[in-house]
Design an enzyme around this catalytic site. Structure first.
Site, PDB file in Angstrom:
ATOM      1  N   HIS A 109       0.775  -1.217  -0.125  1.00 19.90           N
ATOM      2  CA  HIS A 109       0.053   0.240   0.033  1.00 19.90           C
ATOM      3  C   HIS A 109       1.012   1.195  -0.027  1.00 19.90           C
ATOM      4  O   HIS A 109       2.001   1.331   0.815  1.00 19.90           O
ATOM      5  CB  HIS A 109      -0.871   0.128   1.243  1.00 19.90           C
ATOM      6  CG  HIS A 109      -0.352  -0.149   2.648  1.00 19.90           C
ATOM      7  ND1 HIS A 109       0.196  -1.513   3.338  1.00 19.90           N
ATOM      8  CD2 HIS A 109       0.228   0.581   3.566  1.00 19.90           C
ATOM      9  CE1 HIS A 109       0.681  -1.343   4.107  1.00 19.90           C
ATOM     10  NE2 HIS A 109       0.732   0.112   4.281  1.00 19.90           N
ATOM     11  N   HIS A 111       1.086   5.235   1.245  1.00 17.11           N
ATOM     12  CA  HIS A 111       0.270   6.236   1.955  1.00 17.11           C
ATOM     13  C   HIS A 111       0.316   7.567   1.289  1.00 17.11           C
ATOM     14  O   HIS A 111       1.311   7.840   0.701  1.00 17.11           O
ATOM     15  CB  HIS A 111       1.016   6.433   3.310  1.00 17.11           C
ATOM     16  CG  HIS A 111       1.407   5.284   4.409  1.00 17.11           C
ATOM     17  ND1 HIS A 111       0.485   5.202   5.329  1.00 17.11           N
ATOM     18  CD2 HIS A 111       2.104   4.159   4.326  1.00 17.11           C
ATOM     19  CE1 HIS A 111       0.624   4.026   6.126  1.00 17.11           C
ATOM     20  NE2 HIS A 111       1.677   3.529   5.203  1.00 17.11           N
TER      21      HIS A 111
HETATM   22  P1  AMP Z   1       2.135   0.190   7.273  1.00 20.51           P
HETATM   23  O1  AMP Z   1       2.720   0.503   8.886  1.00 20.51           O
HETATM   24  O2  AMP Z   1       2.818   1.045   6.275  1.00 20.51           O
HETATM   25  O3  AMP Z   1       1.799  -0.954   6.978  1.00 20.51           O
HETATM   26  O4  AMP Z   1       0.688   1.080   7.189  1.00 20.51           O
HETATM   27  C1  AMP Z   1      -0.466   0.544   7.629  1.00 20.51           C
HETATM   28  C2  AMP Z   1      -1.596   1.360   7.575  1.00 20.51           C
HETATM   29  O5  AMP Z   1      -2.808   0.711   7.514  1.00 20.51           O
HETATM   30  C3  AMP Z   1      -1.500   2.176   9.282  1.00 20.51           C
HETATM   31  O6  AMP Z   1      -1.407   3.618   8.712  1.00 20.51           O
HETATM   32  C4  AMP Z   1      -2.891   2.069   9.724  1.00 20.51           C
HETATM   33  O7  AMP Z   1      -3.420   2.947  10.347  1.00 20.51           O
HETATM   34  C5  AMP Z   1      -3.771   1.506   8.534  1.00 20.51           C
HETATM   35  N1  AMP Z   1      -4.713   0.496   8.827  1.00 20.51           N
HETATM   36  C6  AMP Z   1      -4.891  -0.557   9.475  1.00 20.51           C
HETATM   37  N2  AMP Z   1      -6.093  -1.108   9.509  1.00 20.51           N
HETATM   38  C7  AMP Z   1      -6.829  -0.219   8.838  1.00 20.51           C
HETATM   39  C8  AMP Z   1      -8.227  -0.277   8.382  1.00 20.51           C
HETATM   40  N3  AMP Z   1      -9.018  -1.127   8.886  1.00 20.51           N
HETATM   41  N4  AMP Z   1      -8.725   0.729   7.888  1.00 20.51           N
HETATM   42  C9  AMP Z   1      -7.880   1.672   7.418  1.00 20.51           C
HETATM   43  N5  AMP Z   1      -6.699   1.953   7.714  1.00 20.51           N
HETATM   44  C10 AMP Z   1      -6.213   0.841   8.339  1.00 20.51           C
END
Ligand code: AMP
Ligand code: ZN
Length: 147
Positions: A109, A111
């Site tokens: 993903h 950001h």
């Molecule tokens: P990363 O640390 O780069 O893997 O980022 C994962 C991101 O996913 C974090 O910023 C979380 O806040 C976000 N996240 C986790 N679960 C959800 C969810 N159910 N809906 C939206 N964002 C999420």
């Protein structure tokens, strides 16, 4: 990993695959055949959104080049829409790949994190100094891996 559609890998244990499937809700901002974009549940700045492929691939190292190209094609329009919505002049477009690089959800993903002067988000960036003696062999070694 379910193999119901080899072209679109899906992992039932993956939270983002379940968001794609609609079994976990999200605040969706954009969707097409290839990608889904939605608000991050833990925004580091207002307007923090995620852009994910619908297919499950854990990291950029594991992702097909064509998929990364498709994601990249969508980023400028999404980044413009996000930054305009929160009236920010700047943003990060970040992709954490692997737990050691702060990836907490093992579904690739991006950001998009809007930024403005004086906001409260700080990214530690302890720049070192390139070791010029080692740089030539490091660059050559990376180049070898591209062959
Ligand atoms: P990363 O640390 O780069 O893997 O980022 C994962 C991101 O996913 C974090 O910023 C979380 O806040 C976000 N996240 C986790 N679960 C959800 C969810 N159910 N809906 C939206 N964002 C999420
Ligand atoms: Zn997934």
């Amino acid at each position: 990993m379910a193999a119901n559609n080899p072209a679109k890998p899906h992992d039932e244990s993956c939270i983002f695959c379940r968001i794609v499937a609609g079994s976990i809700p999200c605040h969706r901002i954009y969707e097409d055949d290839v990608v889904l974009s939605f608000l991050d549940i833990g925004p580091v700045t207002p307007g923090h959104v995620l852009v994910i492929p619908k297919a499950h691939h854990a990291t950029v190292m594991a992702a097909p080049a064509e998929l990364m190209a498709e994601l990249g094609r969508r980023l400028p329009k999404l980044a413009r829409a996000v930054t305009q919505a929160v009236n920010c002049p700047a943003c990060h477009v970040l992709l954490n790949s692997g737990v050691e690089a702060m990836q907490s959800v093992a579904h690739l993903h991006y950001h998009i994190i809007p930024r403005r002067l004086g906001d409260s988000f700080h990214v530690p960036w302890p720049a070192g100094k390139l070791d010029t003696a080692a740089a030539q062999s490091l660059a050559a070694s990376i180049g070898e891996n591209l062959k």
